[in-house]
Design a protein around this motif. Structure first.
Motif, short mmCIF file in Angstrom:
data_model
loop_
_atom_site.label_atom_id
_atom_site.label_comp_id
_atom_site.label_asym_id
_atom_site.label_seq_id
_atom_site.Cartn_x
_atom_site.Cartn_y
_atom_site.Cartn_z
N ILE A 301 1.01 -1.39 0.05
CA ILE A 301 -0.03 -0.14 0.07
C ILE A 301 0.91 1.21 0.10
N GLN A 302 1.88 1.33 0.81
CA GLN A 302 2.97 2.25 0.87
C GLN A 302 3.50 2.47 -0.61
N HIS A 303 3.81 1.72 -1.50
CA HIS A 303 4.41 1.95 -2.59
C HIS A 303 3.24 2.15 -3.61
N ALA A 304 2.19 1.93 -3.42
CA ALA A 304 0.96 2.17 -4.50
C ALA A 304 0.76 3.63 -4.51
N ILE A 305 1.08 4.56 -3.48
CA ILE A 305 0.78 5.89 -3.59
C ILE A 305 1.80 6.85 -4.15
N ASP A 306 1.18 7.57 -5.03
CA ASP A 306 1.64 8.60 -5.83
C ASP A 306 2.09 9.88 -4.90
N TYR A 307 3.07 9.87 -4.00
CA TYR A 307 3.22 11.24 -3.19
C TYR A 307 3.37 12.53 -3.82
N ASP A 308 4.23 12.46 -4.89
CA ASP A 308 4.54 13.71 -5.40
C ASP A 308 3.18 14.17 -6.13
N GLY A 309 2.72 13.37 -6.72
CA GLY A 309 1.32 13.57 -7.49
C GLY A 309 0.29 14.44 -6.44
N LEU A 310 0.37 13.71 -5.19
CA LEU A 310 -0.82 14.04 -4.25
C LEU A 310 -0.54 15.28 -3.77
N LEU A 311 0.69 15.85 -3.53
CA LEU A 311 1.30 16.85 -3.26
C LEU A 311 0.84 18.15 -4.06
N SER A 312 1.33 17.92 -5.68
CA SER A 312 1.05 18.89 -6.58
C SER A 312 -0.38 18.97 -7.01
N GLY A 313 -0.91 17.81 -6.82
CA GLY A 313 -2.22 17.94 -7.79
C GLY A 313 -3.44 18.44 -6.85
N ILE A 314 -3.25 18.04 -5.56
CA ILE A 314 -4.22 18.41 -4.69
C ILE A 314 -3.93 19.82 -3.55
N PHE A 315 -2.80 19.85 -3.23
CA PHE A 315 -2.28 20.91 -2.57
C PHE A 315 -1.74 21.88 -3.03
N GLY A 316 -1.24 21.83 -4.05
CA GLY A 316 -0.49 23.15 -4.70
C GLY A 316 0.35 23.95 -3.97
N GLY A 317 1.22 23.24 -3.17
CA GLY A 317 2.26 24.13 -2.31
C GLY A 317 1.81 24.48 -0.95
N THR A 318 0.56 23.93 -0.58
CA THR A 318 0.16 24.07 0.94
C THR A 318 0.46 23.07 1.72
N ALA A 319 1.28 22.03 1.19
CA ALA A 319 1.48 21.07 2.21
C ALA A 319 2.92 20.43 1.60
N ASP A 320 3.58 19.84 2.69
CA ASP A 320 5.11 19.16 2.52
C ASP A 320 5.05 17.72 2.90
N ARG A 321 5.79 16.87 1.88
CA ARG A 321 6.13 15.61 2.41
C ARG A 321 6.17 15.24 3.78
N VAL A 322 5.92 14.14 4.11
CA VAL A 322 6.32 13.47 5.44
C VAL A 322 6.93 12.10 5.09
N TYR A 323 8.08 11.95 5.63
CA TYR A 323 8.76 10.64 5.33
C TYR A 323 8.66 9.55 6.41
N GLY A 324 8.10 10.03 7.24
CA GLY A 324 8.09 9.01 8.69
C GLY A 324 7.49 9.50 9.78
N PRO A 325 7.57 9.08 10.80
CA PRO A 325 6.73 9.36 12.01
C PRO A 325 7.08 10.99 12.58
N LEU A 326 7.93 11.67 12.11
CA LEU A 326 8.19 13.07 12.40
C LEU A 326 8.42 13.80 11.46
N THR A 327 7.97 15.26 11.22
CA THR A 327 8.00 16.01 10.05
C THR A 327 9.50 16.51 10.02
N SER A 328 9.78 16.95 8.89
CA SER A 328 11.19 17.48 8.51
C SER A 328 11.66 18.59 9.18
N ASN A 329 10.65 19.27 9.78
CA ASN A 329 11.25 20.64 10.58
C ASN A 329 11.34 20.34 12.23
N SER A 330 11.12 19.12 12.47
CA SER A 330 11.28 18.57 13.86
C SER A 330 12.66 18.63 14.19
#
Length: 522
Positions: A301-330
């Motif tokens: 299920i993890q590999h099925a998801i198009d993460y980049d397409g989700l961010l660009s297609g739905i969020f248009g710059g209003t969200a960032d990718r999360v790579y695991g249990p903490l955000t990259s600004n933690s």
């Protein structure tokens, strides 16, 4: 400059004035009333039983006070609220607080050490969401009329931050004894605003507390209007019916086209703040009878998801990718997570499903989701991703109270969910989410019993040395990612829409809730 106590009291008692004065006072009340559009009912308005419902948590921060709070505008240091000062013992286990004198609850009773002790002990006893925060407490005692001592079972560097959570706010013992179970919709605190009324699914009204110990607020009234439809909230904002629209952690955010349109409206300011919020497709990791109990299915299920397409297609710059249990600004984020995180790879997803013995079209899942346009769009996007690898999903968007009950009870296999930290520390994501002993205490990842991971999480929570604690959280992240308990999706920016006349609003990212004591309307 804050209005005076007498002026506030006079305005709130306008009905006793002559007709001309009443009209003038009514106009001033309208001018000093902040109307906030929110997407859902607050569900619970008091700290003792609130389980991090976003709208209710914000109301709590404005009706109640905590012992300590994050200091605006940077929100990187703690300041005293009900506590005038405090000391910590050399071993880090004993916290002595000197309380502010002459502070009263809205019902007129004294907020002294005995009341604070009773309030904290009640929350510890009745709120399962606060188990991770308050179970380490060995004892609470009033050592004087305005002196409170909290003793911990073991050293816990994050404890002061835990006391800044909305759920750690101090409620009036006399009021909850008087109201019983109804106290959750009749909250009495010490805060800058007093509870006035609540109509379920309609509105919540707060009024200024002219006797607030930090000074009377500049606003006289706050009205939370519950408007589930995003387009209606936008129209109300544009027409002046609302002063602020915020997204309660973006549980039900306006579509990105609305964000773009409002950026071009000269009467409205769009505030965007990076957050530590995480939204994910969560697996029920404690259901042996489910196909998602197999880690190969979860990774597929993890590999099925198009993460980049989700961010660009739905969020248009209003969200960032999360790579695991903490955000990259933690501060505890391990940069290796960017490499360890799954990538969109449908072929790998199909291969993993085949290894797990799952044939194309055989796996059928219900994907539970919050309500709202944003969540509907995300769910539909993921549904298409999963269909492309042979997984059939049915989307079930659910009202928050029912969704929370279903999730806590574990009556799901996959669910769109998220966590927004109520305090500025990695512990806010890790302990409540992944500690297996807390699996059924709240909306967690429902981790199966895992003594090794539990011990690692608790070591990271209690380590005093900063660099060692950071290293432990790096290990925790790697261990969690290896278990694939979720497909981590995105971190939404905190987006608040305000009309230009609203002044003094400072947005906090952890928790992503607003305080209105210093806000005014020009």
């Amino acid at each position: 400059m804050n209005i005076g106590k007498r002026q506030a009291a006079a305005l709130l008692a306008a009905a006793a004035l002559p007709a001309s004065a009443m009209a003038q006072s009514a106009r001033e009340i309208r001018q000093r009333t902040l109307v906030i559009g929110v997407p859902s009912d607050p569900a619970n308005l008091e700290p003792g039983t609130n389980r991090a419902e976003p709208i209710g948590s914000e109301i709590i921060l404005n009706v109640f006070d905590t012992l300590v709070a994050w200091k605006a505008p940077a929100f990187d240091t703690l300041e005293g609220r009900l506590a005038a000062s405090w000391t910590v013992s050399a071993d880090g286990k004993v916290f002595d607080f000197a309380l502010r004198p002459n502070v009263k609850f809205h019902d007129g009773t004294a907020c002294d050490a005995a009341a604070v002790k009773a309030a904290l002990e009640r929350t510890k006893a009745v709120n399962p969401y606060m188990r991770a925060s308050f179970d380490p407490i060995a004892g609470i005692e009033a050592t004087g009329p305005l002196a409170l001592r909290i003793t911990l079972k073991e050293t816990m560097p994050v404890f002061l931050s835990l006391l800044a959570q909305p759920q750690a706010a101090i409620a009036s013992p006399a009021a909850w004894e008087r109201h019983g179970d109804a106290f959750s919709v009749n909250p009495i605190g010490t805060g800058p605003f007093r509870f006035r009324s609540y109509r379920r699914d309609t509105d919540v009204v707060l009024e200024a507390n002219p006797d607030y110990f930090r000074g009377a607020p500049q606003l006289l009234r706050i009205i939370y209007r519950i408007i589930p439809d995003a387009s209606t909230r936008r129209l109300e904002l544009e027409n002046g019916g609302l002063d602020i629209v915020h997204q309660a952690g973006q549980l039900a955010a306006p579509p990105v086209q609305d964000v773009r349109a409002l950026r071009n409206n000269p009467d409205i300011e769009v505030i965007e703040v990076p957050s530590q919020i995480i939204r994910q497709l969560e697996f029920n990791n404690n259901r042996p009878d489910s196909p998602v109990a197999d880690v190969r299915v979860r990774r597929a299920i993890q590999h099925a998801i198009d993460y980049d397409g989700l961010l660009s297609g739905i969020f248009g710059g209003t969200a960032d990718r999360v790579y695991g249990p903490l955000t990259s600004n933690s501060w505890a984020f391990d940069t290796r997570m960017r490499e360890l995180a799954p990538r969109h790879d449908p072929a790998a997803a199909r291969r993993l499903l085949a290894e797990a013995g799952v044939q194309p079209g055989q796996l059928k899942l219900t994907m539970y989701s919050f309500q709202g346009a944003l969540w509907g769009a995300v769910a539909t996007f993921l549904q298409a991703n999963l269909a492309a690898v042979g997984i059939e999903t049915t989307i079930a968007q659910t009202e928050f109270p029912a969704y929370r009950a279903l999730h806590v009870a574990g009556r799901h296999e996959i669910a769109l969910d998220g966590r927004q930290p109520w305090y500025n520390d990695p512990d806010a994501h890790i302990t409540i989410g992944y500690l297996s002993s807390l699996a059924d205490s709240a909306m967690t990842f429902r981790m199966p019993k895992d003594e090794a991971l539990d011990q690692l999480i608790l070591r990271a929570q209690t380590e005093v040395d900063f660099e060692q604690r950071k290293a432990l959280y790096h290990r925790v992240q790697a261990e969690i990612v290896a278990r694939a308990p979720a497909a981590w999706l995105f971190s939404p920016k905190l987006i608040v829409f305000r009309r230009k006349g609203v002044q003094g609003l400072v947005v906090n990212s952890a928790p992503p809730l607003n305080e209105y004591w210093g806000v005014s309307k020009g």
